[in-house]
Scaffold this active site. Structure first.
Site, PDB file in Angstrom:
ATOM      1  N   GLU A   1       8.152   2.956 -10.446  1.00  0.00           N
ATOM      2  CA  GLU A   1       7.631   1.855  -9.625  1.00  0.00           C
ATOM      3  C   GLU A   1       8.356   1.825  -8.269  1.00  0.00           C
ATOM      4  OE1 GLU A   1       8.022  -1.886 -11.569  1.00  0.00           O
ATOM      5  OE2 GLU A   1       6.691  -2.928 -10.186  1.00  0.00           O
TER       6      GLU A   1
ATOM      7  N   SER B   1       9.753  -8.221 -11.882  1.00  0.00           N
ATOM      8  CA  SER B   1      10.859  -7.305 -11.552  1.00  0.00           C
ATOM      9  C   SER B   1      10.896  -7.070 -10.045  1.00  0.00           C
ATOM     10  CB  SER B   1      10.716  -5.972 -12.301  1.00  0.00           C
ATOM     11  OG  SER B   1       9.739  -5.166 -11.701  1.00  0.00           O
ATOM     12  N   THR B   2      12.008  -6.513  -9.611  1.00  0.00           N
ATOM     13  CA  THR B   2      12.153  -6.226  -8.185  1.00  0.00           C
ATOM     14  C   THR B   2      12.772  -4.848  -8.022  1.00  0.00           C
ATOM     15  OG1 THR B   2      12.928  -7.122  -6.078  1.00  0.00           O
ATOM     16  CG2 THR B   2      14.437  -7.362  -7.919  1.00  0.00           C
ATOM     17  N   GLN B   3      12.329  -4.123  -6.988  1.00  0.00           N
ATOM     18  CA  GLN B   3      12.799  -2.749  -6.786  1.00  0.00           C
ATOM     19  C   GLN B   3      13.431  -2.572  -5.412  1.00  0.00           C
ATOM     20  OE1 GLN B   3      10.598  -3.338  -9.807  1.00  0.00           O
ATOM     21  NE2 GLN B   3       9.255  -3.105  -8.062  1.00  0.00           N
TER      22      GLN B   3
ATOM     23  N   GLY C   1       6.531 -10.369  -9.650  1.00  0.00           N
ATOM     24  CA  GLY C   1       6.711 -11.609 -10.374  1.00  0.00           C
ATOM     25  C   GLY C   1       7.807 -11.478 -11.426  1.00  0.00           C
TER      26      GLY C   1
END
Ligand SMILES: O=P(O)(O)OP(=O)(O)OP(=O)(O)OC[C@H]1O[C@@H](n2cnc3c(O)ncnc32)[C@H](O)[C@@H]1O
Ligand SMILES: [Ca+2]
Length: 500
Positions: free
Chosen positions: A174, A205-207, A203
């Site tokens: 991702e 997870s964050t990358q 919403g």
């Protein structure tokens, strides 16, 4: 009279040879114009298509990409042709009614049928990639997650496209594909330019992904992705924080404040005078917080706002663990992260939130932005509702938390400082294509689609040049013959006035 007859006989226009030469000449000119016209006409561009469904935690979106049928350097020039937002929530929310996860996609899939030319349907690949929502459901209830995939698969296979499967993307994929998208759209990969980092706030997870300066890959191999694109090699750092998307982070913040099971909390991340009743079971119904559920708690609690930016930052800080780090440098929760490097593109919720707060203008300093968010948070809820009557109330209530979360995550989580923060651009799209992992995913997968025979002009270049040369030579001979036949009467013509 006899002189006139004599002249008529000598007039080359009355000789069959002249007429033949003229006819051939005209034919040659028409042929020359036709060949040149056909050869140089704009080639009708044929496109191929690919469809990617982004099954996110909060919602699903369908993207249609197109690229010229004849490919460029083994990697087509892919651009977004159309997007469709699936109505309702993400597919993971249908765990209790899996068939509905499938039917929810119907409308957008029908739109895709209209958007892709019918003759291309069968060869158009269709992929579904699910992210953090399904990752969480899979952790929580594998059977339910499998059933959702089954239903989605069944629904997608009903359409005439070439269905290539539905699966959960790893956090690494991702992050990495989001980075590919941003750099591809910016034309940085093809030209071998310095790359841009990618920041994605979903919403659930964050990358964060970027090419670090002198990054030692052996320090944390699970955060390293090596790419070869257009002949250039990239060693990318990427990490996906599950539960640190903005919805799950809010859940964690509320869980932190309700860990002792009170009947009311006064939340600094919500506006003064804000007040709603929330259900404990609903709040703790996620693997991100379920373990922290208080043993003893009422059914509901009252959630009121206080609107205090600094105290909100305190709450958010408690979601990050800065204590343990076995690497030379960490972001938080013991995750290796080299110092941020270069420019960044921040998209999805980074953009939604910063755009709402009018903070996407790159010239604003970190200090100005922080002051603005602090001021916004302290504005009473009634006033906010009056100023923004058309904004979805759930989003509106959460912009104070979201803005504070974004600033805290970037500065304290990822260690952006005043200077590096100014290199972050909050973006929605680049050159008409949305920023996100789907284009990078498609770009990678289309390498497997064989290129169609080249859509070239009707003649090979050598053939074209030969035909034109022959026609030009023929014309030259004809013109010469023409001049020669006229020459025989020229002297007479010039004496004509004397005859008269
Ligand atoms: O990547 P994952 O974590 O699976 O989640 P997602 O793909 O569904 O997440 P999005 O980027 O679509 O959205 C990120 C969050 O932003 C929210 N969101 C979408 N539009 C918004 C808007 O206009 N204003 C504020 N928030 C918004 C949405 O509900 C999510 O909580
Ligand atoms: Ca997402």
């Amino acid at each position: 009279m006899s002189a006139q007859r004599e002249m008529k006989e000598k007039n080359p226009w009355h000789k069959p040879l002249t007429i033949i030469i003229t006819v051939i000449g005209v034919i040659a000119i028409v042929a020359l114009v036709t060949v040149a016209g056909l050869q140089n006409r704009p080639v009708f561009q044929k496109y191929k298509y690919g469809i990617v469904l982004d099954a996110g935690s909060s919602h699903t979106a369908l993207y249609i990409y197109k690229w010229p049928a004849e490919k460029d350097n083994n990697t087509g020039r892919i651009e977004q042709k159309h997007s469709c937002k699936v109505k309702g929530k993400g597919i993971s929310s249908y765990a209790a009614v899996p068939e509905k996860a499938g039917t929810s996609l119907t409308e957008c899939m029908q739109e895709a049928e209209m958007q892709v030319p019918a003759w291309r349907h069968q060869e158009t690949p269709l992929y579904l990639g699910a992210t953090a929502g399904m990752r969480l459901l899979n952790m929580e209830n594998k059977v339910a997650s499998d059933k959702v995939f089954e239903a989605v698969e069944k629904a997608l296979q009903r359409f005439p496209f070439s269905y290539q499967g539905a699966r959960i993307l790893s956090g690494q994929e991702e992050g990495a594909f989001g980075w590919v998208t941003v750099n591809y759209l910016d034309d940085r990969l093809k030209q071998g330019l310095q790359t841009t980092g990618a920041l994605d706030l979903g919403g659930a997870s964050t990358q964060i992904s970027f090419v670090p300066h002198e990054y030692d890959i052996s320090e944390s191999p699970s955060n390293a992705v090596a790419f070869q694109l257009y002949g250039n090699y990239y060693n990318l750092y990427t990490h996906s924080f599950l539960c640190y998307g903005k919805d799950q982070a809010l859940r964690m913040a509320l869980a932190h404040q309700t860990r002792s099971g009170p009947i009311a909390i006064s939340d600094p991340c919500f506006h003064p005078d804000y007040s709603v009743t929330r259900n404990y079971n609903t709040l703790y119904d996620s693997p991100c917080v379920s373990e922290r559920k208080p043993k003893v708690a009422p059914l509901n609690f009252t959630h009121t706002g206080e609107g205090n930016f600094l105290q909100c930052q305190e709450v958010i800080r408690s979601l990050f663990n800065f204590k343990s780090c076995k690497y030379s440098k960490c972001s938080f929760n013991g995750i290796f992260q080299p110092p941020v490097q270069g420019s960044f593109g921040a998209f999805s919720a980074y953009y939604f939130v910063m755009n709402f707060l009018n903070l996407t203008d790159g010239s604003m300093s970190l200090e100005t932005i922080t002051n603005y968010v602090a001021n916004y948070c302290s504005t009473p809820w009634d006033q906010i509702k009056k100023v923004y009557p058309d904004i979805n109330e759930k989003y509106l209530a959460e912009y104070c938390f979201s803005g504070t979360y974004i600033l805290t995550l970037l500065t304290e989580g990822y260690n952006f400082n005043t200077e590096t923060f100014s290199k972050i651009k909050f973006i929605k799209e680049i050159k008409g294509s949305d920023a996100g992992w789907t284009l990078g995913y498609m770009l990678n997968l289309t390498n497997m689609i064989p290129a169609e025979t080249k859509d070239s002009p009707p003649l090979p270049h050598a053939g074209y040049v030969s035909i034109v040369t022959v026609i030009v030579l023929l014309l030259f001979i004809l013109v010469t013959l023409f001049i020669l036949s006229f020459r025989s009467i020229w002297p007479k013509c010039s004496k004509e006035p004397q005859i008269v």
